[in-house]
Design an enzyme around this catalytic site. Structure first.
Site, PDB file in Angstrom:
ATOM      1  N   THR A   1     -44.306  47.270  -4.746  1.00 53.42           N
ATOM      2  CA  THR A   1     -43.803  46.295  -5.710  1.00 53.42           C
ATOM      3  C   THR A   1     -42.281  46.382  -5.717  1.00 53.42           C
ATOM      4  O   THR A   1     -41.689  47.291  -5.151  1.00 53.42           O
ATOM      5  CB  THR A   1     -44.314  46.584  -7.135  1.00 53.42           C
ATOM      6  OG1 THR A   1     -43.719  47.802  -7.616  1.00 53.42           O
ATOM      7  CG2 THR A   1     -45.831  46.722  -7.170  1.00 53.42           C
TER       8      THR A   1
ATOM      9  N   ALA B   1     -43.112  51.903  -6.933  1.00 53.15           N
ATOM     10  CA  ALA B   1     -42.483  51.294  -8.106  1.00 53.15           C
ATOM     11  C   ALA B   1     -40.986  51.560  -8.024  1.00 53.15           C
ATOM     12  O   ALA B   1     -40.563  52.708  -7.868  1.00 53.15           O
ATOM     13  CB  ALA B   1     -43.065  51.880  -9.384  1.00 53.15           C
TER      14      ALA B   1
ATOM     15  N   VAL C   1     -41.851  56.530  -5.969  1.00 56.21           N
ATOM     16  CA  VAL C   1     -40.629  55.969  -6.539  1.00 56.21           C
ATOM     17  C   VAL C   1     -39.777  55.332  -5.441  1.00 56.21           C
ATOM     18  O   VAL C   1     -39.379  56.002  -4.483  1.00 56.21           O
ATOM     19  CB  VAL C   1     -39.818  57.053  -7.275  1.00 56.21           C
ATOM     20  CG1 VAL C   1     -38.523  56.456  -7.832  1.00 56.21           C
ATOM     21  CG2 VAL C   1     -40.651  57.673  -8.395  1.00 56.21           C
ATOM     22  N   LYS C   2     -39.503  54.040  -5.595  1.00 58.23           N
ATOM     23  CA  LYS C   2     -38.652  53.337  -4.629  1.00 58.23           C
ATOM     24  C   LYS C   2     -37.195  53.477  -5.044  1.00 58.23           C
ATOM     25  O   LYS C   2     -36.833  53.174  -6.183  1.00 58.23           O
ATOM     26  CB  LYS C   2     -39.012  51.846  -4.570  1.00 58.23           C
ATOM     27  CG  LYS C   2     -40.269  51.539  -3.794  1.00 58.23           C
ATOM     28  CD  LYS C   2     -40.558  50.044  -3.777  1.00 58.23           C
ATOM     29  CE  LYS C   2     -39.694  49.316  -2.784  1.00 58.23           C
ATOM     30  NZ  LYS C   2     -40.088  47.878  -2.674  1.00 58.23           N
ATOM     31  N   VAL C   3     -36.386  53.932  -4.110  1.00 60.60           N
ATOM     32  CA  VAL C   3     -34.951  54.070  -4.368  1.00 60.60           C
ATOM     33  C   VAL C   3     -34.177  53.338  -3.277  1.00 60.60           C
ATOM     34  O   VAL C   3     -34.618  53.282  -2.125  1.00 60.60           O
ATOM     35  CB  VAL C   3     -34.522  55.554  -4.432  1.00 60.60           C
ATOM     36  CG1 VAL C   3     -35.269  56.283  -5.524  1.00 60.60           C
ATOM     37  CG2 VAL C   3     -34.749  56.253  -3.101  1.00 60.60           C
TER      38      VAL C   3
END
EC number: 2.2.1.2
Length: 216
Positions: free
Chosen positions: A27, A56, A82-84
């Site tokens: 997402t 996310a 966790v998307k960074v």
């Protein structure tokens, strides 16, 4: 190759999941905005539908803020990744997340050099954006090939998650190159199931079936 759906729409995710081909979900803030739900609620609902990685994304560009947001996202469910962003501060955060056992998807990758640094920082996944590279007159699949080759050369555990897939050719090329995973919208997943010769053959079989005498 793992197949992820790129969507924040729970109905789309359920439809793709019903085909038995979805291994995870990606997402981003834009996709979740379309869903019209608070981020944490939307991610929690997705995690209940798909038993696999759910990326996310943080909406921060400074290390400490990325860490704060990422830790909160990671608390939602054990499957949250966790998307960074692939920037200096994102790499700093990815390194710390790795030490804390929090999985990361380092996103917005547009060069093999970026991907190599993400892997060295301890990223779980790195996402090269093939469609956007193509849009900028580059070769998106060559980027994926470079990243896969480099990771194999040096034994990185970071997985290549090919993103910004626009059509079935991108999907097949990613699989042939050896990408660990590929993420795409429901539209592309549906395109993968279709072939004109399948339609012709099915129509012929159905027509011939009507000619078979019924048993009395």
């Amino acid at each position: 190759m793992k197949v992820f759906i790129d969507s924040g729409d729970i109905a789309e995710i359920k439809e793709a999941q019903s085909m038995g081909v979805v291994d995870g979900v990606t997402t981003n803030p834009s996709l979740l905005a379309k869903a019209g739900k608070p981020t944490k609620r939307a991610i929690a609902e997705i995690c209940e539908v798909v038993d696999g990685p759910v990326s996310a994304e943080v909406v921060a560009v400074e290390k400490d803020a990325i860490l704060r947001e990422g830790r909160e996202l990671a608390k939602i469910h054990r499957n949250v990744v966790v998307k960074v962003p692939l920037i200096d501060e994102g790499l700093k955060a990815a390194r710390i997340f790795a030490s804390e056992g929090i999985k990361t998807n380092v996103t917005l990758c547009f060069s093999a050099a970026q991907a190599l640094l993400a892997a060295k920082a301890g990223a779980t996944y790195v996402s090269p954006f093939v469609g956007r590279v193509d849009d900028a007159a580059g070769d998106g699949m060559d980027l994926v090939l470079q990243v896969v080759t480099i990771f194999r050369n040096y034994g990185f555990s970071t997985q290549v998650l090919t993103a910004s897939i626009r059509h079935p050719v991108h999907f097949v090329q990613a699989a042939m190159i050896g990408s660990h995973a590929a993420t795409m919208p429901l539209k592309v997943i549906k395109q993968l199931t279709r072939h004109p010769l399948t339609d012709v053959g099915l129509a012929q079989f159905l027509a011939d079936a009507k000619k078979i005498p019924e048993l009395v």
